[in-house]
Design a protein around this motif. Structure first.
Motif, PDB file in Angstrom:
ATOM      1  N   ASP A 221       0.827  -1.209   0.000  1.00 10.50           N
ATOM      2  CA  ASP A 221       0.000   0.000   0.000  1.00 10.50           C
ATOM      3  C   ASP A 221       0.859   1.257   0.000  1.00 10.50           C
ATOM      4  N   ALA A 222       1.988   1.216   0.698  1.00  5.92           N
ATOM      5  CA  ALA A 222       2.891   2.365   0.704  1.00  5.92           C
ATOM      6  C   ALA A 222       3.447   2.628  -0.693  1.00  5.92           C
ATOM      7  N   ALA A 223       3.849   1.564  -1.404  1.00  9.35           N
ATOM      8  CA  ALA A 223       4.363   1.729  -2.763  1.00  9.35           C
ATOM      9  C   ALA A 223       3.276   2.257  -3.695  1.00  9.35           C
ATOM     10  N   LEU A 224       2.051   1.784  -3.536  1.00  5.97           N
ATOM     11  CA  LEU A 224       0.950   2.286  -4.345  1.00  5.97           C
ATOM     12  C   LEU A 224       0.702   3.769  -4.059  1.00  5.97           C
ATOM     13  N   ASN A 225       0.838   4.169  -2.801  1.00  5.51           N
ATOM     14  CA  ASN A 225       0.679   5.585  -2.456  1.00  5.51           C
ATOM     15  C   ASN A 225       1.787   6.425  -3.088  1.00  5.51           C
ATOM     16  N   VAL A 226       3.020   5.873  -3.094  1.00  6.53           N
ATOM     17  CA  VAL A 226       4.133   6.558  -3.762  1.00  6.53           C
ATOM     18  C   VAL A 226       3.799   6.784  -5.234  1.00  6.53           C
ATOM     19  N   MET A 227       3.263   5.764  -5.883  1.00  7.03           N
ATOM     20  CA  MET A 227       2.946   5.898  -7.306  1.00  7.03           C
ATOM     21  C   MET A 227       1.811   6.894  -7.546  1.00  7.03           C
ATOM     22  N   ARG A 228       0.865   6.980  -6.616  1.00  4.71           N
ATOM     23  CA  ARG A 228      -0.184   8.005  -6.754  1.00  4.71           C
ATOM     24  C   ARG A 228       0.402   9.400  -6.550  1.00  4.71           C
ATOM     25  N   HIS A 229       1.318   9.527  -5.591  1.00  4.39           N
ATOM     26  CA  HIS A 229       1.940  10.825  -5.329  1.00  4.39           C
ATOM     27  C   HIS A 229       2.661  11.349  -6.555  1.00  4.39           C
ATOM     28  N   TYR A 230       3.385  10.468  -7.242  1.00  2.00           N
ATOM     29  CA  TYR A 230       4.145  10.877  -8.423  1.00  2.00           C
ATOM     30  C   TYR A 230       3.332  10.758  -9.706  1.00  2.00           C
ATOM     31  N   GLN A 231       2.026  10.623  -9.558  1.00  2.87           N
ATOM     32  CA  GLN A 231       1.069  10.574 -10.680  1.00  2.87           C
ATOM     33  C   GLN A 231       1.370   9.437 -11.645  1.00  2.87           C
ATOM     34  N   MET A 232       1.891   8.340 -11.112  1.00  2.00           N
ATOM     35  CA  MET A 232       2.083   7.137 -11.903  1.00  2.00           C
ATOM     36  C   MET A 232       0.798   6.317 -11.964  1.00  2.00           C
ATOM     37  N   LEU A 233      -0.023   6.458 -10.933  1.00  2.00           N
ATOM     38  CA  LEU A 233      -1.329   5.820 -10.883  1.00  2.00           C
ATOM     39  C   LEU A 233      -2.380   6.869 -10.551  1.00  2.00           C
ATOM     40  N   SER A 234      -3.594   6.650 -10.998  1.00  2.00           N
ATOM     41  CA  SER A 234      -4.677   7.567 -10.674  1.00  2.00           C
ATOM     42  C   SER A 234      -5.077   7.387  -9.216  1.00  2.00           C
ATOM     43  N   GLY A 235      -5.752   8.365  -8.676  1.00  2.00           N
ATOM     44  CA  GLY A 235      -6.180   8.317  -7.287  1.00  2.00           C
ATOM     45  C   GLY A 235      -5.424   9.320  -6.445  1.00  2.00           C
ATOM     46  N   GLU A 236      -5.959   9.596  -5.271  1.00  2.00           N
ATOM     47  CA  GLU A 236      -5.402  10.610  -4.392  1.00  2.00           C
ATOM     48  C   GLU A 236      -4.448   9.984  -3.383  1.00  2.00           C
ATOM     49  N   ALA A 237      -3.247  10.498  -3.323  1.00  2.00           N
ATOM     50  CA  ALA A 237      -2.285  10.037  -2.319  1.00  2.00           C
ATOM     51  C   ALA A 237      -2.663  10.590  -0.957  1.00  2.00           C
ATOM     52  N   LYS A 238      -2.371   9.806   0.087  1.00  2.00           N
ATOM     53  CA  LYS A 238      -2.638  10.229   1.462  1.00  2.00           C
ATOM     54  C   LYS A 238      -1.321  10.268   2.227  1.00  2.00           C
ATOM     55  N   TYR A 239      -1.288  11.094   3.277  1.00  2.00           N
ATOM     56  CA  TYR A 239      -0.024  11.349   3.957  1.00  2.00           C
ATOM     57  C   TYR A 239      -0.186  11.287   5.469  1.00  2.00           C
ATOM     58  N   ALA A 240       0.872  10.839   6.138  1.00  2.00           N
ATOM     59  CA  ALA A 240       0.887  10.831   7.596  1.00  2.00           C
ATOM     60  C   ALA A 240       1.027  12.253   8.111  1.00  2.00           C
ATOM     61  N   GLN A 241       0.336  12.550   9.195  1.00  2.00           N
ATOM     62  CA  GLN A 241       0.410  13.878   9.784  1.00  2.00           C
ATOM     63  C   GLN A 241       0.087  13.776  11.275  1.00  2.00           C
ATOM     64  N   PRO A 242       0.965  14.209  12.170  1.00  2.00           N
ATOM     65  CA  PRO A 242       2.284  14.780  11.893  1.00  2.00           C
ATOM     66  C   PRO A 242       3.305  13.696  11.553  1.00  2.00           C
ATOM     67  N   ARG A 243       4.468  14.127  11.062  1.00  2.00           N
ATOM     68  CA  ARG A 243       5.592  13.208  10.835  1.00  2.00           C
ATOM     69  C   ARG A 243       6.748  13.664  11.715  1.00  2.00           C
ATOM     70  N   PHE A 244       7.524  12.683  12.185  1.00  2.00           N
ATOM     71  CA  PHE A 244       8.597  12.968  13.131  1.00  2.00           C
ATOM     72  C   PHE A 244       9.946  12.598  12.532  1.00  2.00           C
ATOM     73  N   THR A 245      10.968  13.298  12.998  1.00  2.00           N
ATOM     74  CA  THR A 245      12.331  12.990  12.574  1.00  2.00           C
ATOM     75  C   THR A 245      13.251  12.985  13.774  1.00  2.00           C
ATOM     76  N   GLY A 246      14.435  12.427  13.580  1.00  2.00           N
ATOM     77  CA  GLY A 246      15.414  12.342  14.646  1.00  2.00           C
ATOM     78  C   GLY A 246      16.531  11.403  14.244  1.00  2.00           C
ATOM     79  N   VAL A 247      17.160  10.795  15.231  1.00  2.00           N
ATOM     80  CA  VAL A 247      18.282   9.905  14.971  1.00  2.00           C
ATOM     81  C   VAL A 247      18.065   8.571  15.677  1.00  2.00           C
ATOM     82  N   GLN A 248      18.722   7.544  15.157  1.00  2.00           N
ATOM     83  CA  GLN A 248      18.618   6.198  15.697  1.00  2.00           C
ATOM     84  C   GLN A 248      19.659   5.954  16.786  1.00  2.00           C
ATOM     85  N   HIS A 249      19.246   5.215  17.814  1.00  2.00           N
ATOM     86  CA  HIS A 249      20.174   4.658  18.790  1.00  2.00           C
ATOM     87  C   HIS A 249      19.998   3.146  18.768  1.00  2.00           C
TER      88      HIS A 249
END
Length: 325
Positions: A221-249
């Motif tokens: 499903d994530a790959a399909l969403n990527v393809m919708r985002h880049y208009q490779m497939l029809s349909g509306e892409a959906k996004y996580a909100q909020p998104r977090f960043t940081g570093v790994q330990h």
């Protein structure tokens, strides 16, 4: 016509084949299997890589789902699926190629060498085709034989990498920093001015039938969403909100014994510095060491094997440093 190794797919068609590498001692060809879905319409090429570690079968399952569900007649651009990069490791269900002790972890040796060690030659053959054909690349990983990892992305801080990470969609709300990636497919893509990210989901404690299918579905499903985002497939892409960043330990076992995570330990749940993650006991049941959160953040990976030797992976911990758009 789109060609990857021996696979040749005309526009609007699907082809399977392999990237030739060499031969084994018994004369068996060593090849990297590929599935090429060439869309009927113009667009970018998304390249998906699975099983660079042979004990991570989630990538192959994801590729099989995408092969069934992506219709080339509706696709703008192309989708190249590499279910298994590290074929000898996959056949042995081991992290690295058991026939090669010099470059055991293939995710540390990219772009490889055409005249290098065994695994370096496999990496080289794969990298040459990938960097030539792909515009966007997803490297699919998991906790393998030792751990389980929840939905996590490693990406650089450049705009293209962050866009691809965001395009993974709902549930993918953790994108950790990979400042200067080295030795992996993402690094090879960056070296030629293209974009790739490393994706983590699954592992030992999610290989029961229901859980394994769930992980494959989430990744597909994530790959399909990527393809919708880049208009490779029809349909509306959906996004996580909020998104977090940081570093790994990476929290390693300070002693050997029985690893037991806290009963209420949860992935993706905020933790405070010093919160208890797990304890290690000796064979008599006496506590030896306690693993605690090194900072404010959250667990994204936990050891699935209770028996642990000093220096083994115990927990992958995300120190949260901010949010992303």
């Amino acid at each position: 016509m789109l060609t990857v190794g021996t696979a040749q797919a005309a526009a609007g068609s699907v082809a399977t084949g392999a990237i030739p590498v060499s031969k084994l001692a018994g004369g068996t060809p060593l090849e990297i299997p590929v599935i090429v879905i060439n869309g009927a319409h113009d667009g970018p090429c998304l390249w998906v890589d699975g099983a660079i570690h042979g004990d991570e079968p989630e990538g192959p399952l994801m590729c099989h789902i995408l092969r069934r569900e992506v219709d080339p007649a509706e696709l703008h651009g192309s989708l190249v699926l590499v279910p298994v990069i590290n074929v000898p490791a996959f056949e042995a269900a081991s992290r690295g190629n058991p026939l090669d002790t010099f470059s055991y972890d293939m995710n540390r040796i990219y772009p490889g060498k055409p005249n290098g060690y065994f695994s370096e030659r496999i990496a080289w053959a794969h990298s040459e085709w990938m960097t030539k054909v792909a515009d966007l690349e997803l490297s699919i990983h998991s906790g393998g034989a030792h751990s389980y990892l929840s939905e996590t992305i490693f990406a650089t801080e450049d705009d293209k990498s962050q866009e691809l990470a965001r395009a993974m969609g709902l549930g993918w709300d953790l994108a950790l920093k990979s400042f200067l990636p080295k030795g992996n497919p993402m690094a090879s893509m960056l070296e030629v001015g293209k974009t790739g990210i490393t994706v983590e989901l699954g592992g030992r404690s999610a290989t029961s039938p229901k859980d394994f299918h769930r992980v494959g579905r989430v990744l597909a499903d994530a790959a399909l969403n990527v393809m919708r985002h880049y208009q490779m497939l029809s349909g509306e892409a959906k996004y996580a909100q909020p998104r977090f960043t940081g570093v790994q330990h990476a929290l390693l076992a300070p002693v050997s014994g029985l690893f037991l995570a806290e009963e209420n330990a949860e992935f993706k749940t905020p933790m405070k510095k010093g919160d208890v993650i797990a304890r290690i006991y000796d064979v008599y049941g006496d506590p030896l060491e306690t693993l605690v959160a090194p900072s404010d953040g959250r667990i994204f990976g936990l050891r699935a094997l209770p028996n642990v030797t000093v220096g083994d992976w115990c927990c992958f911990y995300a120190e949260i440093q901010g949010t992303l758009p």
